[in-house]
Scaffold this active site. Structure first.
Site, short mmCIF file in Angstrom:
data_model
loop_
_atom_site.label_atom_id
_atom_site.label_comp_id
_atom_site.label_asym_id
_atom_site.label_seq_id
_atom_site.Cartn_x
_atom_site.Cartn_y
_atom_site.Cartn_z
N GLY A 135 0.82 -1.21 0.00
CA GLY A 135 0.00 0.00 0.00
C GLY A 135 0.85 1.25 0.00
O GLY A 135 2.06 1.18 -0.24
N ASN A 136 0.22 2.38 0.24
CA ASN A 136 0.98 3.63 0.33
C ASN A 136 0.36 4.53 1.39
O ASN A 136 -0.67 4.19 1.98
CB ASN A 136 1.04 4.32 -1.03
#
Ligand code: CTP
Length: 400
Positions: free
Chosen positions: A208-209
């Protein structure tokens, strides 16, 4: 400087308890709030709560403190009146100018912006009488927020929920700083993507980020306030829905692409504020990946995700559609931004500098908006709504 004076009108619905949080937000951000509940509102939340949280006296009738002429004074001196929750009954009274208690008198004497946040059962909201009252109030210049869809008082669900207090607060803040503005995006449909995609490795893990989605939500909220019909495609944000916005929840880049391609053909503008993962794991393990004693972990092989922004820019779904991208850069911010604008083929690119303590998750932002026509619009450090307003100014200019 004097604190802005806000009147919080509370009418008799179960959502009155949520108005306590709105009150808290208003007072904590430096507003002087006078709560004016109706008599029925006090069945749900008592006067002591409103008085303690606001630090001001509370009454429902015009007969208390008559020497101060409260039925006129409170409305006359307000910078904003917000009624949350607004029941079908208070909407009807306000639309027809009835004045039989302190709140209705205040609504008649107020010359400042007035915001209603309705909450009621779907049947009551959809009734032609209520819809006509809402139309009348809007014609009189009031803002009537669209109710949210979801669980109502009992087990039933539908349209009629009070929008999240943080969203009502955001609308109040906009009205206090800008007044009631022209709905310059009325009749337009805009699509905004927000948040960060998650690319699953197995049932419990993902790549993810750090994108919080707050900038995309500010864009959606602002476009709605400017009269647009808004489709917000949200990837893993966990944020409350902005009022009056259609929200489509997605998880991965591939799902985000599908949702954007579905909404884009009908859109006058598409703003890609989401942080889309450029790569996803090639394989998804149906069971949790286990460590094995004495063995090195398997490498994760990545494959490219589609570039949604480049795709919708190359194959415009509608002539004249305005497409906006975002560029998160850590170095050579402007030079990288210019190259990216050309590579993506969009009309506007919002370039901002990111880092662990910059932009992500924060309430504020600072950026330069690059135009394919060579323009460069700097946006100074400030709330994410401020950048959102500039983006919509530039979009509105291009939509003509
Ligand atoms: N974007 C997209 N699809 C992708 C990746 C990004 O639509 N697969 C969009 C984002 O929503 C954003 C813009 O492209 O509006 C810029 O994304 P960014 O990740 O900063 O750019 P990249 O193309 O990934 O370039 P680089 O990796 O070189 O920074």
């Amino acid at each position: 400087m004097d604190k802005p004076k806000v009147v919080l009108g509370v009418s008799g619905g179960i959502a009155a308890y949520k108005a306590c949080e709105l009150l808290r937000r208003l007072t904590e951000s430096g507003h002087d709030v006078r709560v004016v509940p109706t008599a029925s509102a006090l069945h749900f939340v008592g006067a002591a709560t409103w008085s303690a949280l606001s630090g001001n006296p509370v009454s429902t009738e015009v007969w208390d403190d008559v020497h101060e002429v409260p039925h006129v004074r409170i409305g006359q001196h307000a910078d904003l009146v917000v009624v949350a929750p607004a029941t079908a009954d208070i909407l009807a009274k306000a639309a027809h100018g009835l004045a039989d208690d302190l709140l209705t008198n205040t609504l008649l004497t107020a010359r400042c912006p007035v915001v209603f946040a309705p909450a009621m059962h779907t049947e009551m909201w959809e009734h032609p009488a209520t819809q006509e009252n809402v139309a009348t109030l809007r014609r009189h210049g009031a803002i009537v927020i669209e109710p949210a869809v979801g669980r109502l008082t009992g087990v039933d669900t539908g349209k009629g929920r009070l929008p999240d207090p943080t969203e009502i607060y955001a609308i109040c803040r906009r009205v206090l700083s800008r007044g009631i503005t022209e709905p310059d995006l009325k009749g337009r449909h805009v699509v905004v993507s927000a948040g960060g995609t998650r690319e699953p490795l197995d049932p419990v893990r993902f790549l993810g980020n750090r994108s919080s989605g707050k900038q995309g939500y500010a864009l959606a909220r602002t476009a709605a306030a400017r009269g647009a019909r808004v489709t917000l495609i949200a990837a893993n944000t966990g944020l409350p829905d902005p009022a009056g916005v259609d929200v489509v929840q997605v998880g991965t880049a591939v799902q985000l692409r599908e949702a954007v391609l579905k909404a884009a053909p009908d859109a006058d503008a598409v703003v890609m504020a989401a942080a889309v993962a450029d790569f996803r794991p090639q394989t998804y393990a149906a069971g949790k990946i286990k460590k094995k004693d004495g063995q090195d972990p398997e490498p994760i092989v990545l494959v490219r995700n589609p570039d949604i922004l480049a795709e919708i820019s190359a194959e415009r779904a509608r002539p004249g559609q305005v497409i906006v991208g975002f560029a998160a850069e850590t170095d050579d911010v402007l030079a990288n931004g210019r190259t990216k604008l050309e590579r993506k083929g969009c009309d506007l690119l919002v370039v901002n500098e990111v880092g662990e303590r910059k932009t992500f998750g924060s309430e504020e932002n600072e950026a330069v908006v690059l135009g394919a026509d060579g323009t460069e619009t700097p946006v100074s450090h400030g709330p994410k709504e401020h950048l959102a307003e500039t983006v919509w100014d530039l979009v509105a200019e291009r939509l003509g």
